[in-house]
Write an enzyme that holds these catalytic residues in place. Structure first.
Site, PDB file in Angstrom:
ATOM      1  N   GLU A 198       7.900 -31.330  22.739  1.00 55.81           N
ATOM      2  CA  GLU A 198       7.082 -31.926  21.681  1.00 55.81           C
ATOM      3  C   GLU A 198       6.011 -30.993  21.116  1.00 55.81           C
ATOM      4  OE1 GLU A 198       5.529 -35.547  23.339  1.00 55.81           O
ATOM      5  OE2 GLU A 198       7.490 -36.483  23.424  1.00 55.81           O
ATOM      6  N   GLU A 253      16.383 -38.686  26.129  1.00 54.41           N
ATOM      7  CA  GLU A 253      15.499 -39.829  26.420  1.00 54.41           C
ATOM      8  C   GLU A 253      15.889 -41.044  25.587  1.00 54.41           C
ATOM      9  OE1 GLU A 253      11.370 -38.636  26.103  1.00 54.41           O
ATOM     10  OE2 GLU A 253      11.790 -36.655  26.926  1.00 54.41           O
TER      11      GLU A 253
HETATM   12  C1  XIL Z   1       6.582 -41.094  29.118  1.00 50.44           C
HETATM   13  C2  XIL Z   1       6.791 -41.894  30.388  1.00 50.44           C
HETATM   14  O1  XIL Z   1       7.941 -42.685  30.230  1.00 50.44           O
HETATM   15  C3  XIL Z   1       5.582 -42.741  30.698  1.00 50.44           C
HETATM   16  O2  XIL Z   1       5.713 -43.346  31.972  1.00 50.44           O
HETATM   17  C4  XIL Z   1       4.316 -41.911  30.667  1.00 50.44           C
HETATM   18  O3  XIL Z   1       3.189 -42.737  30.812  1.00 50.44           O
HETATM   19  C5  XIL Z   1       4.205 -41.143  29.355  1.00 50.44           C
HETATM   20  O4  XIL Z   1       5.369 -40.377  29.168  1.00 50.44           O
HETATM   21  N1  XIL Z   1       8.592 -38.207  25.474  1.00 50.44           N
HETATM   22  C6  XIL Z   1       8.688 -37.545  26.661  1.00 50.44           C
HETATM   23  C7  XIL Z   1       8.514 -38.261  27.928  1.00 50.44           C
HETATM   24  O5  XIL Z   1       9.010 -36.354  26.657  1.00 50.44           O
HETATM   25  O6  XIL Z   1       7.976 -37.439  28.928  1.00 50.44           O
HETATM   26  C8  XIL Z   1       7.645 -39.470  27.758  1.00 50.44           C
HETATM   27  O7  XIL Z   1       7.635 -40.201  28.976  1.00 50.44           O
HETATM   28  C9  XIL Z   1       8.178 -40.317  26.630  1.00 50.44           C
HETATM   29  C10 XIL Z   1       8.158 -39.566  25.333  1.00 50.44           C
END
Ligand code: XIL
Length: 619
Positions: free
Chosen positions: A340, A450
Site C-alpha cells: 500500500e 486479500e
Molecule cells: C487488516 C487486518 O485484517 C485487521 O485485523 C487490522 O486491524 C488492520 O489490518 N490491507 C492489508 C491488510 O494489507 O494487512 C489489512 O489487514 C487489510 C487491508
C-alpha cells in the site's frame, strides 16, 4: 395445544394473530406477565421485572431497564424450542419518552451453530412513544443448532448510540408456537462439502488470512485444513508484530522476534502442510515510529535516507533469518515486500508515511526489494501488494513500479488485494487490470491476496455470489499467471469488514457455506440459501392500543381527586397515598408518568388531557 393453559389475554391475542398467520403447531409458551417472567433474561446486565407501570392487557407487563447498549433487551428461551423446527413468535412492545417521539425496535432470534452464536434480525418496527405494537415473525431453526432464543432490542447500532437507544423496553403478551407451514432448514454439513483447495488444485492455491485466536477454535482449524493450502497471518507478521524494540535498543541493530502468536500460526502451517505468505515488510501502517527514529526511541528525530536504508537492510535480513531459524520447515512461498505505498486512486506515493517522508521518492521500495531478493529463500517470490488496484490511475502507478522492479529482477509479481464491494468493480474491470499487469513481462505472477466482497445498500447475497463466481472464473482463465487466491478471513464473523452486516466472505459466522461458496464451486445451493426471505406487512402505523400505565396502588387510584386549574392539573390522593399516574394527550400519546405523593400540581400547556380515565381541560 391445551387451550385451558392459556390465560384469557393470551387466548384473545392468539385468536387475533390467527387472522394474520394461521397457527398450525403446538403452543410452546405464552406470557401475559401477570405472574411470571420465568424463561426471560437480559442479554447483558439488564434488569427484568414484572411491572404494573404499563400493560398491553391485564395489569402488568415485563419491563427491561438498565440497558447499556442498543442490543440489550429482553430474551426468552424455552426447552420447547428445538433445532430443525420452525416457530412463530409474537409479542407487544412499547416504550415511552415524551422527548423521543419514535423509536425502532427489533425482533431477533439467536442460536449457536458450530460453537458460534448466530444473530438473526427478524423484523424492525418503528414505534411511537406510548403505543403498544405487535411484532411477530416466523423463523426456521436449522438442524444441529443449540441455545435458541427470541429477543427484543432497539435497532442495533454499532456506532453513534445515544441514550435513546437504551430506553426501557416494555414487553407484553408474548407467545410462540410451532409453525408447521414453514419447512425446517436442513443445513448442509460443512464436513461433506467440496474442498476449495481441491476444486482449484489444478489452477492456484486457495488461501486465507488467519489470526492466532482463530486457531484456538476447532471449527476454524477444521475449516482451514479442509479448504486452504495457503495461509497469511492477518496481523502476526506485520512490522509491529515482528520488530523487537528492546533487543534492538540493546544491540543497536534492528532485531526481529517471532513471538508465540506468530509461531503458533507458522507451526500450524508446518503441521498441516500449508504454504505460507509473508505479509508484510514495508508498510505505512502497523509499523512503530521508533523504527524510523534516531536510537530507536519512541520520540526522536527521524533518520536520514542513508541511515534508514541501513536499517531497512538489517530489518529485511532479520525477518528472513528469524523465520528460517524459528520455523525451518515453513513453506514460505511468497512475501509482500511493500504494501500500500500508493495513494488511493492514483497520484503517486502516499504522502503521509514515514517511508515517503524520509525518502521523498520511491527509492525505499527499490531498496526494500533489493534487500528482500538478497535475503529471501530462493523459492520465495516477492510481491508489491495494494488495494484499489483496479482503479485505472492506481493500476498505472502499480504497473510502472512493478515493471521497473521486475525488469531489475527484484520483484516477481503483483499482489491484488481485492477488497471489493458488490457495486464495484465489475469482473470486466478486474479483467482489464489483470491484462495490464500481465503485460509487465512473460514471467510476471499475480496473486489475489486479500479477497473479500462487501454487501451494502440494496445488494444481496445473490449479487455477491455472481461477482465471486465471475472473479473465480476469470482467475481460472488466467491461472497460468495466478499462483494463489487468498480470502481475507475464513468466515464473516471474523472478517475485518464484518460490521454493518456486510458479510464479505464465502462462509457465514458459523462457518456454514454461503451462496457465494456454492457459486465458486459451481454447485447448486440448497434451497434455504436461495429462498426469498419471508415478507411481513408493515406493522399498523396507528395501533389502536395505546400505552396504558396502571397504578401500583389500585385502591388509592379509586379515590383520586383530579381537576384542572389554569396551566396545571391537580391530583390529590386520599390519605396521602402514593400512586402512579399517567397523563395522555387526547389522541392517546403519553405526556408523562408521575408518582404522586399525596398532592401534586403538574404544569401542562393548555389543551385537553386524559388523566386516569378522566378528561381534563387545562386553560
Ligand atoms: C487488516 C487486518 O485484517 C485487521 O485485523 C487490522 O486491524 C488492520 O489490518 N490491507 C492489508 C491488510 O494489507 O494487512 C489489512 O489487514 C487489510 C487491508
Amino acid at each position: 395445544m391445551n387451550l385451558k393453559k392459556l390465560s384469557a389475554a393470551a387466548l384473545s391475542i392468539l385468536l387475533t394473530s390467527t387472522l394474520a398467520l394461521a397457527q398450525t403447531g403446538e403452543l410452546i409458551f405464552s406470557y401475559d406477565f401477570e405472574s411470571t417472567k420465568d424463561g426471560w433474561s437480559g442479554r447483558q446486565n439488564e434488569k427484568l421485572e414484572l411491572t404494573g407501570d404499563a400493560a398491553h392487557n391485564g395489569k402488568q407487563c415485563l419491563k427491561v431497564s438498565n440497558r447499556q447498549a442498543s442490543w440489550n433487551g429482553g430474551m426468552v428461551k424455552s426447552d420447547g424450542l428445538k433445532a430443525g423446527h420452525s416457530y412463530y413468535f409474537e409479542c407487544y412492545v412499547m416504550y415511552y419518552n415524551s422527548k423521543h417521539k419514535t423509536h425502532k425496535h427489533q425482533l431477533c432470534a439467536s442460536y449457536k451453530l458450530n460453537g458460534e452464536t448466530k444473530y438473526v434480525d427478524l423484523r424492525t418496527i418503528t414505534c411511537k412513544s406510548g403505543y403498544w405494537y405487535k411484532v411477530y415473525a416466523t423463523i426456521s431453526f436449522p438442524n444441529d443448532v443449540t441455545d435458541i432464543g427470541f429477543y427484543v432490542q432497539s435497532l442495533y447500532k454499532e456506532n453513534n448510540e445515544t441514550n435513546n437507544d437504551r430506553l426501557d423496553i416494555y414487553i407484553d403478551d408474548a407467545l410462540c408456537y410451532e409453525d408447521t407451514t414453514v419447512a425446517p432448514v436442513e443445513m448442509v454439513n460443512p464436513d461433506s462439502i467440496t474442498s476449495l483447495k481441491d476444486y482449484y488444485s489444478k489452477y492456484f492455491k486457495i488461501g486465507t488470512s488467519v489470526s492466532t485466536y482463530e486457531l484456538s477454535k476447532e471449527i476454524a482449524t477444521k475449516h482451514i485444513k479442509k479448504h486452504c493450502n495457503s495461509i497469511t497471518c492477518e496481523n502476526e507478521t506485520k512490522p509491529d508484530a515482528l520488530l523487537d524494540q528492546k533487543k534492538t535498543q540493546a544491540t543497536g541493530k534492528v532485531c526481529v522476534t517471532i513471538n508465540d502468536n506468530t509461531k503458533a500460526i507458522m507451526d500450524f502451517c508446518v503441521e498441516n502442510d500449508i504454504a505460507f505468505r509473508g505479509h508484510t515488510l514495508v508498510w505505512y501502517s502497523q509499523t512503530p515510529d521508533w523504527f524510523f527514529n534516531k536510537d530507536f526511541k519512541d520520540n526522536g528525530t527521524k533518520l536520514n535516507k542513508t541511515d534508514m536504508s541501513i536499517r531497512l537492510e538489517q530489518y529485511v535480513q532479520a525477518v528472513f533469518e528469524a523465520i528460517s531459524s524459528t520455523c525451518p520447515n515453513l513453506k514460505l512461498y511468497a512475501f509482500d515486500v511493500v504494501n500500500e505505498a500508493f495513494e488511493n486512486d492514483g497520484g503517486g506515493i502516499r504522502g503521509w508515511s514515514n517511508w515517503s517522508n524520509i525518502y521523498k521518492d520511491e527509492s525505499f521500495m527499490d531498496s526494500a526489494f533489493t534487500y528482500a531478493r538478497k535475503y529471501a529463500p530462493k523459492n520465495c517470490k516477492l510481491y508489491y501488494n495494494d488495494y484499489n488496484e483496479y482503479m485505472t490511475k492506481k493500476t498505472d502507478d502499480m504497473y510502472n513500479l512493478v515493471k521497473r522492479l521486475y525488469d531489475n529482477g527484484v520483484c516477481d509479481g503483483v499482489g491484488m488485494q481485492s477488497h471489493l464491494d458488490c457495486s464495484y468493480p465489475t469482473v470486466d474491470d478486474v479483467r482489464t487490470t489483470i491484462k495490464k499487469f500481465l503485460s509487465i513481462g512473460d514471467n510476471i505472477d499475480l496473486q489475489v491476496t486479500e479477497l473479500d466482497i462487501t454487501i451494502k445498500n440494496n445488494y444481496t447475497d445473490k449479487d455477491q455470489a455472481a461477482l465471486y463466481k465471475g472473479l473465480f472464473d476469470l482467475y481460472v482463465e488466467h491461472a497460468d499467471h495466478i499462483s494463489s487466491v487468498t480470502l481475507w478471513g475464513t468466515s464473516d464473523g471474523v472478517s475485518w469488514r464484518k460490521e454493518n452486516n456486510q458479510r464479505p466472505l464465502l462462509f457465514d459466522d458459523s462457518y456454514s457455506p454461503k451462496l457465494s461458496y456454492f457459486a465458486v464451486v459451481h454447485e447448486d445451493a440448497p434451497e434455504y440459501l436461495t429462498a426469498d426471505p419471508i415478507k411481513y406487512p408493515a406493522p399498523d402505523p396507528e395501533p389502536d392500543v395505546i400505552g396504558k400505565l396502571l397504578s401500583v396502588n389500585d385502591e388509592a387510584l379509586e379515590n383520586l381527586k383530579i381537576y384542572g386549574k389554569t396551566g396545571v392539573v391537580v391530583i390529590e390522593t386520599a390519605n396521602n397515598a402514593k400512586v402512579d399516574v399517567c397523563i395522555f394527550q387526547i389522541d392517546g400519546r403519553m405526556v408523562g408518568h408521575y408518582t404522586i405523593d399525596g398532592y401534586a400540581e403538574i404544569s401542562l400547556p393548555s389543551g385537553v388531557y386524559i388523566v386516569d380515565k378522566q378528561k381534563i381541560v387545562i386553560m
